[in-house]
Design a protein around this motif. Structure first.
Motif, mmCIF file in Angstrom:
data_model
loop_
_atom_site.group_PDB
_atom_site.id
_atom_site.type_symbol
_atom_site.label_atom_id
_atom_site.label_comp_id
_atom_site.label_asym_id
_atom_site.label_seq_id
_atom_site.Cartn_x
_atom_site.Cartn_y
_atom_site.Cartn_z
ATOM 1 N N GLY A 1 0.783 -1.155 0.159
ATOM 2 C CA GLY A 1 -0.050 -0.009 -0.144
ATOM 3 C C GLY A 1 0.688 1.136 -0.085
ATOM 4 O O GLY A 1 1.981 1.134 -0.206
ATOM 5 N N ARG A 2 0.185 2.436 0.122
ATOM 6 C CA ARG A 2 0.944 3.797 0.101
ATOM 7 C C ARG A 2 1.995 3.961 1.076
ATOM 8 O O ARG A 2 2.722 4.916 0.686
ATOM 9 N N LEU A 3 1.742 3.073 2.198
ATOM 10 C CA LEU A 3 2.895 3.841 3.180
ATOM 11 C C LEU A 3 4.212 2.849 3.261
ATOM 12 O O LEU A 3 5.434 3.293 3.392
ATOM 13 N N THR B 1 -14.945 3.319 -2.724
ATOM 14 C CA THR B 1 -15.927 3.907 -2.061
ATOM 15 C C THR B 1 -16.314 5.167 -3.074
ATOM 16 O O THR B 1 -17.753 5.418 -3.135
ATOM 17 N N GLU B 2 -15.649 5.810 -3.724
ATOM 18 C CA GLU B 2 -15.988 6.851 -4.539
ATOM 19 C C GLU B 2 -17.056 6.669 -5.519
ATOM 20 O O GLU B 2 -17.657 7.391 -5.931
ATOM 21 N N GLY B 3 -17.077 5.304 -6.094
ATOM 22 C CA GLY B 3 -17.957 5.018 -7.019
ATOM 23 C C GLY B 3 -19.288 4.545 -6.350
ATOM 24 O O GLY B 3 -20.212 4.367 -7.174
ATOM 25 N N ILE C 1 -10.967 8.875 2.604
ATOM 26 C CA ILE C 1 -9.601 9.675 2.472
ATOM 27 C C ILE C 1 -9.243 10.341 1.047
ATOM 28 O O ILE C 1 -9.687 9.730 0.176
ATOM 29 N N THR C 2 -8.770 11.576 1.010
ATOM 30 C CA THR C 2 -8.428 12.065 -0.260
ATOM 31 C C THR C 2 -6.967 12.823 0.078
ATOM 32 O O THR C 2 -6.741 13.165 1.202
ATOM 33 N N THR C 3 -6.277 12.691 -1.066
ATOM 34 C CA THR C 3 -4.776 13.388 -1.013
ATOM 35 C C THR C 3 -4.823 14.692 -2.047
ATOM 36 O O THR C 3 -4.721 15.747 -1.634
ATOM 37 N N THR C 4 -4.805 14.291 -3.406
ATOM 38 C CA THR C 4 -4.993 15.153 -4.245
ATOM 39 C C THR C 4 -6.489 15.735 -4.772
ATOM 40 O O THR C 4 -6.501 16.667 -5.597
ATOM 41 N N GLY C 5 -7.237 14.905 -4.231
ATOM 42 C CA GLY C 5 -8.582 15.158 -4.771
ATOM 43 C C GLY C 5 -9.024 14.568 -6.305
ATOM 44 O O GLY C 5 -9.963 14.889 -6.691
ATOM 45 N N SER C 6 -7.946 14.002 -6.820
ATOM 46 C CA SER C 6 -8.272 13.443 -8.174
ATOM 47 C C SER C 6 -9.537 12.374 -8.069
ATOM 48 O O SER C 6 -10.137 12.329 -9.151
ATOM 49 N N THR C 7 -9.502 11.544 -7.466
ATOM 50 C CA THR C 7 -10.390 10.441 -7.235
ATOM 51 C C THR C 7 -11.641 10.861 -7.058
ATOM 52 O O THR C 7 -12.780 10.487 -7.568
ATOM 53 N N LEU C 8 -11.923 11.908 -6.214
ATOM 54 C CA LEU C 8 -13.153 12.539 -5.625
ATOM 55 C C LEU C 8 -13.844 13.252 -7.047
ATOM 56 O O LEU C 8 -14.613 13.173 -7.713
#
Ligand SMILES: Nc1ncnc2c1ncn2[C@@H]1O[C@H](COP(=O)(O)OP(=O)(O)OP(=O)(O)O)[C@@H](O)[C@H]1O
Ligand SMILES: O=P(O)(O)OC[C@H]1O[C@H](OP(=O)(O)OP(=O)(O)O)[C@H](O)[C@@H]1O
Ligand SMILES: [Mg+2]
Length: 322
Positions: free
Chosen positions: A13-15, A167-169, A182-189
């Motif tokens: 994952g991300r970390l 989840t965004e879907g 969670i969001t970081t760059t906002g691109s998935t939202l």
């Protein structure tokens, strides 16, 4: 002899990459432990065992006291142990790590132009139930964080739909009306035509080094953790300073004045020799100042590690697990 110090580190994952890089930077590189893929060691530290787990499992292991230290996201810490007093009792936050930044947010379809703040959501939730005869559905894996935030805003007419991925879907798929994720760059939202509700930022998360207050801490484990934190702090201090070397007729006096002017430390100021540690961001002001005082050659070095006698991180950890 006591058992090893066990540190749980994300294995995927991300970390994952950042966590391994964090230890490597401090001169503590992981080495694979034979055939056991989920275990590793730290080169040169024989009484340390690295447990490779997912970020969410790590919180559970820390809370249960089955590992001594862990790297995980603050979002997962708050979600897994939502009750503040219990969280405080089980988990000691050693240090934020400067990576894995992500906000846990409430997001609704962009098309909901009437919904800007949580208060608007409260109105909608109530009307929705009256109109459709069912509750508004919130898709999330942050069930506790979502409930607490909705409670705090007096929203009661909703139902949580547990989501384990993508989840965004959910709103587009029709399995929920809105989400908490969670969001970081906002691109998935953005890609899913969702927008963050104004006061809908529930938590600003970052990866943390955390310690298990309920683990068994032997004197040997505490000594090992102090040695590890010494190196982590030394690396962080080194990044923040530059070593400045020069010769000046009045090195002692110049060293004192420079340390005061730039918030640094004079390591050597004897005869004509001057060695200063100066905050990295002020190093060229310091060089100009020394030249103004008559310095000829001024050499600037990056430090690899700067060890100091005190270790506030280890002191606080020792107090927390005592
Ligand atoms: N886009 C992101 N940018 C930065 N950090 C993130 C991002 N997404 C997640 N994180 C952080 O990393 C943590 C782990 O997320 P990640 O998606 O890597 O887990 P995972 O491997 O999918 O875990 P699991 O399978 O247990 O859900 C999150 O809880 C959060 O703290
Ligand atoms: O705001 P952004 O920069 O677009 O990042 C946010 C996305 O990143 C994470 O998912 P990830 O890619 O880790 O996938 P996962 O849901 O399978 O864990 C998170 O769950 C969001 O979906
Ligand atoms: Mg993820």
């Amino acid at each position: 002899m006591s058992g090893p110090l066990i540190i749980a580190v994300p294995s995927k994952g991300r970390l994952q990459e950042n966590a391994a890089a964090f230890f490597a930077r401090a001169g503590l590189p992981f080495v694979q432990n034979g055939a056991r893929e989920y275990r590793a060691r730290i080169q040169g530290l024989d009484d340390v065992e690295i447990a490779l787990l997912s970020a969410s499992e790590i919180v559970g292991e820390v809370a249960a006291g089955r590992v001594h230290l862990g790297i995980t996201g603050l979002d997962l810490v708050h979600e897994s142990v939502p009750e503040p007093a219990q969280r405080e009792r089980l988990i000691h936050l050693v240090q934020p790590l400067g990576f894995g930044h992500a906000d846990v947010v409430v997001a609704v379809p962009k098309a909901w132009i009437d919904v800007r703040a949580m208060a608007d959501l409260a109105d909608i939730a109530h009307d929705f139930r009256a109109r459709h005869g069912r509750w508004l559905r919130v898709a999330t894996k942050y069930i506790h964080l979502a409930r607490a935030h909705f409670d705090a805003h007096g929203i009661v007419d909703y139902r949580i739909v547990e989501s384990l991925g993508a989840t965004e879907g959910a709103p587009a798929a029709g399995s929920a009306e809105l989400i908490v994720d969670i969001t970081t760059t906002g691109s998935t939202l953005a890609a899913n035509a969702l927008k963050i509700v104004e006061d809908g930022v529930i938590l600003r998360s970052e990866a943390h080094l955390v310690a298990a207050r309920g683990a068994e801490w032997s004197a040997q484990n505490l000594a090992t953790v102090r040695a590890i934190l010494d190196r982590i702090l030394a690396e962080a201090r080194a990044r923040a300073v530059r070593e400045v070397r020069t010769r000046l007729p009045d090195a002692a006096e110049a060293g004192r004045a420079a340390a005061e002017a730039f918030g640094g430390t004079a390591l050597v100021a004897e005869g004509s020799e001057l060695v200063l540690h100066c905050p990295a961001r002020r190093v060229y002001d310091c060089v100009a100042w020394l030249k103004g005082r008559g310095a000829k050659t001024v050499a600037v070095f990056a430090a690899e590690a700067v060890f100091e006698p005190e270790n506030p991180l280890a002191d606080r950890l020792a107090a927390a697990v005592a």
